[in-house]
Design a protein around this motif. Structure first.
Motif, PDB file in Angstrom:
ATOM      1  N   ILE A 270       0.829  -1.206   0.000  1.00 36.13           N
ATOM      2  CA  ILE A 270       0.000   0.000   0.000  1.00 36.13           C
ATOM      3  C   ILE A 270       0.866   1.260   0.000  1.00 36.13           C
ATOM      4  N   LEU A 271       1.847   1.295   0.888  1.00 35.65           N
ATOM      5  CA  LEU A 271       2.710   2.471   0.989  1.00 35.65           C
ATOM      6  C   LEU A 271       3.551   2.655  -0.273  1.00 35.65           C
ATOM      7  N   ASP A 272       4.005   1.554  -0.862  1.00 34.49           N
ATOM      8  CA  ASP A 272       4.758   1.630  -2.115  1.00 34.49           C
ATOM      9  C   ASP A 272       3.916   2.272  -3.206  1.00 34.49           C
ATOM     10  N   HIS A 273       2.669   1.834  -3.282  1.00 33.94           N
ATOM     11  CA  HIS A 273       1.780   2.319  -4.331  1.00 33.94           C
ATOM     12  C   HIS A 273       1.532   3.819  -4.180  1.00 33.94           C
ATOM     13  N   ILE A 274       1.301   4.258  -2.950  1.00 32.73           N
ATOM     14  CA  ILE A 274       1.071   5.698  -2.726  1.00 32.73           C
ATOM     15  C   ILE A 274       2.336   6.493  -3.009  1.00 32.73           C
ATOM     16  N   SER A 275       3.465   5.974  -2.559  1.00 35.50           N
ATOM     17  CA  SER A 275       4.745   6.674  -2.739  1.00 35.50           C
ATOM     18  C   SER A 275       5.102   6.851  -4.206  1.00 35.50           C
ATOM     19  N   GLU A 276       4.755   5.882  -5.026  1.00 36.81           N
ATOM     20  CA  GLU A 276       5.036   5.989  -6.462  1.00 36.81           C
ATOM     21  C   GLU A 276       4.371   7.232  -7.048  1.00 36.81           C
ATOM     22  N   HIS A 277       3.167   7.534  -6.586  1.00 35.37           N
ATOM     23  CA  HIS A 277       2.461   8.706  -7.096  1.00 35.37           C
ATOM     24  C   HIS A 277       3.006   9.997  -6.486  1.00 35.37           C
ATOM     25  N   VAL A 278       3.473   9.913  -5.254  1.00 35.32           N
ATOM     26  CA  VAL A 278       4.066  11.094  -4.623  1.00 35.32           C
ATOM     27  C   VAL A 278       5.316  11.532  -5.366  1.00 35.32           C
ATOM     28  N   HIS A 279       6.107  10.565  -5.829  1.00 35.34           N
ATOM     29  CA  HIS A 279       7.392  10.867  -6.461  1.00 35.34           C
ATOM     30  C   HIS A 279       7.358  10.811  -7.980  1.00 35.34           C
ATOM     31  N   SER A 280       6.197  10.536  -8.566  1.00 35.09           N
ATOM     32  CA  SER A 280       6.116  10.467 -10.028  1.00 35.09           C
ATOM     33  C   SER A 280       6.184  11.864 -10.629  1.00 35.09           C
ATOM     34  N   THR A 281       6.604  11.929 -11.882  1.00 36.20           N
ATOM     35  CA  THR A 281       6.745  13.235 -12.543  1.00 36.20           C
ATOM     36  C   THR A 281       5.399  13.771 -13.013  1.00 36.20           C
ATOM     37  N   SER A 282       4.464  12.867 -13.285  1.00 39.65           N
ATOM     38  CA  SER A 282       3.134  13.305 -13.734  1.00 39.65           C
ATOM     39  C   SER A 282       2.087  12.289 -13.302  1.00 39.65           C
ATOM     40  N   ILE A 283       0.838  12.719 -13.272  1.00 38.27           N
ATOM     41  CA  ILE A 283      -0.270  11.853 -12.900  1.00 38.27           C
ATOM     42  C   ILE A 283      -1.175  11.670 -14.107  1.00 38.27           C
ATOM     43  N   ASN A 284      -1.299  10.425 -14.562  1.00 40.98           N
ATOM     44  CA  ASN A 284      -2.161  10.114 -15.691  1.00 40.98           C
ATOM     45  C   ASN A 284      -3.552   9.784 -15.175  1.00 40.98           C
ATOM     46  N   LEU A 285      -4.470  10.716 -15.344  1.00 36.62           N
ATOM     47  CA  LEU A 285      -5.819  10.523 -14.808  1.00 36.62           C
ATOM     48  C   LEU A 285      -6.589   9.436 -15.542  1.00 36.62           C
ATOM     49  N   GLN A 286      -6.160   9.103 -16.764  1.00 34.88           N
ATOM     50  CA  GLN A 286      -6.878   8.098 -17.534  1.00 34.88           C
ATOM     51  C   GLN A 286      -6.573   6.685 -17.056  1.00 34.88           C
ATOM     52  N   THR A 287      -5.370   6.468 -16.518  1.00 30.98           N
ATOM     53  CA  THR A 287      -4.975   5.120 -16.107  1.00 30.98           C
ATOM     54  C   THR A 287      -4.774   5.005 -14.608  1.00 30.98           C
ATOM     55  N   ASN A 288      -4.970   6.088 -13.891  1.00 34.21           N
ATOM     56  CA  ASN A 288      -4.725   6.091 -12.458  1.00 34.21           C
ATOM     57  C   ASN A 288      -5.863   5.406 -11.721  1.00 34.21           C
ATOM     58  N   PHE A 289      -5.531   4.398 -10.905  1.00 41.31           N
ATOM     59  CA  PHE A 289      -6.563   3.663 -10.180  1.00 41.31           C
ATOM     60  C   PHE A 289      -6.921   4.336  -8.860  1.00 41.31           C
ATOM     61  N   ILE A 290      -6.184   5.344  -8.442  1.00 40.07           N
ATOM     62  CA  ILE A 290      -6.532   6.084  -7.234  1.00 40.07           C
ATOM     63  C   ILE A 290      -7.195   7.396  -7.658  1.00 40.07           C
ATOM     64  N   PRO A 291      -8.370   7.717  -7.124  1.00 44.96           N
ATOM     65  CA  PRO A 291      -9.125   8.885  -7.608  1.00 44.96           C
ATOM     66  C   PRO A 291      -8.627  10.211  -7.068  1.00 44.96           C
ATOM     67  N   PHE A 292      -7.318  10.439  -7.090  1.00 45.67           N
ATOM     68  CA  PHE A 292      -6.753  11.720  -6.692  1.00 45.67           C
ATOM     69  C   PHE A 292      -6.147  12.397  -7.907  1.00 45.67           C
ATOM     70  N   LYS A 293      -6.153  13.721  -7.895  1.00 40.66           N
ATOM     71  CA  LYS A 293      -5.680  14.470  -9.063  1.00 40.66           C
ATOM     72  C   LYS A 293      -4.376  15.218  -8.821  1.00 40.66           C
ATOM     73  N   THR A 294      -4.003  15.419  -7.560  1.00 42.67           N
ATOM     74  CA  THR A 294      -2.791  16.191  -7.269  1.00 42.67           C
ATOM     75  C   THR A 294      -1.849  15.409  -6.365  1.00 42.67           C
ATOM     76  N   LYS A 295      -0.570  15.790  -6.421  1.00 45.06           N
ATOM     77  CA  LYS A 295       0.424  15.135  -5.569  1.00 45.06           C
ATOM     78  C   LYS A 295       0.192  15.440  -4.094  1.00 45.06           C
ATOM     79  N   ASP A 296      -0.333  16.607  -3.813  1.00 40.16           N
ATOM     80  CA  ASP A 296      -0.606  16.960  -2.415  1.00 40.16           C
ATOM     81  C   ASP A 296      -1.586  15.979  -1.779  1.00 40.16           C
ATOM     82  N   GLU A 297      -2.572  15.533  -2.564  1.00 37.38           N
ATOM     83  CA  GLU A 297      -3.537  14.560  -2.046  1.00 37.38           C
ATOM     84  C   GLU A 297      -2.849  13.244  -1.706  1.00 37.38           C
ATOM     85  N   TYR A 298      -1.921  12.838  -2.551  1.00 39.47           N
ATOM     86  CA  TYR A 298      -1.166  11.610  -2.272  1.00 39.47           C
ATOM     87  C   TYR A 298      -0.279  11.777  -1.035  1.00 39.47           C
TER      88      TYR A 298
END
Length: 281
Positions: free
Chosen positions: A228-256
């Motif tokens: 779980i923590l790995d999955h969240i951390s990947e989005h925290v440190h990713s360069t961009s968030i792909n809303l089309q393929t993202n399985f977590i319904p968050f739009k910003t890094k701050d939410e992660y």
């Protein structure tokens, strides 16, 4: 209040056409749409958050569903010829055994006469069960602090009719597999929240799951928490968030980041998860 949907049958050509009109003026808003099959039912539902927007659902006698999202100036096809026949009881009349509920422009929910609730996962293009009346664990059998608020909770309370028989409850609470049942249910709620694009409920159920795992005696709880923590951390440190393929319904890094921090705060209160906390801090 604002739109009228009419389906006409051209008997000589053996085809039906859909017309959409503005209610006040009677003007036709779009060109007529030739339907692919014989119609069983027609539904129109205005958006609860925007009365200038509506959803039109067409149910064909073959069990296929098509859904249009309309405004005065635009029209898009959200779902086209998706099968719902397999969700219905055998030999049931397709016209009168379900209702449709629209959570947002991307999510259509179908409630069958058997009491089961399904939502169309627009990302995977398939139906998923949002509520099953024979769910062994339900919101009603969980502690009050584990009750969420949002579209998933509303749908469950509105259409939910879980079996609350004493035998079921006694079996559940006395079972040696009680923790496994709760773990599976919490995971299910997490993914149901995602299908409904309910970020608030997703946050609630995921942090509830982390809290439950941290205090549980499950053998694989450390592996689950790390994943779980790995999955969240990947989005925290990713360069961009792909809303089309993202399985977590968050739009910003701050939410992660907020989600990750909340999980770490929960885990800080448990000695056997201190290593995990240090790693992700």
């Amino acid at each position: 209040k604002h739109f009228i949907a009419i389906v006409t049958l051209n008997e000589t050509q053996h085809c039906s056409e859909l017309f959409i009109l503005e209610r006040q003026s009677g003007l036709r808003l779009y060109s007529n749409i030739v339907l692919t099959q014989t119609l069983a039912s027609l539904y129109i539902s205005e958006n609860t958050n925007n009365i200038q927007r509506a959803t039109i659902s067409l149910i064909y006698i073959t069990g296929l569903l098509t859904v249009f999202d309309i405004t005065r100036n635009s029209m898009t096809c959200l779902i086209i010829d998706v099968n719902i026949a397999h969700l219905l009881p055998p030999h049931a009349s397709i016209i009168d055994i379900f209702t449709l509920n629209y959570i947002n422009s991307d999510t259509v929910c179908l409630i069958t006469s058997t009491g089961h609730l399904y939502g169309f996962d627009n990302m995977l293009k398939h139906w998923t069960c949002l509520f099953h009346k024979y769910d062994f664990v339900s919101d009603f059998s969980l502690p009050s602090e584990l009750i969420s608020s949002g579209p998933l909770s509303t749908l469950t309370k509105t259409y939910g009719a879980t079996i609350n028989d004493d035998i079921y409850q006694k079996t559940f609470y006395s079972s040696i597999n009680r923790e496994l049942f709760i773990s599976a249910y919490l995971e299910t709620q997490i993914h149901r929240s995602r299908v409904l694009h309910s970020s608030r409920e997703y946050y609630f159920w995921l942090t509830s799951f982390v809290r439950f795992l941290a205090s549980s005696s499950l053998d694989d709880k450390s592996l689950k928490l790390k994943s779980i923590l790995d999955h969240i951390s990947e989005h925290v440190h990713s360069t961009s968030i792909n809303l089309q393929t993202n399985f977590i319904p968050f739009k910003t890094k701050d939410e992660y980041k907020n989600l990750l921090n909340e999980c770490l705060i929960i885990l800080q209160n448990h000695d056997d998860t201190s290593t995990l906390v240090q790693h992700y801090q």
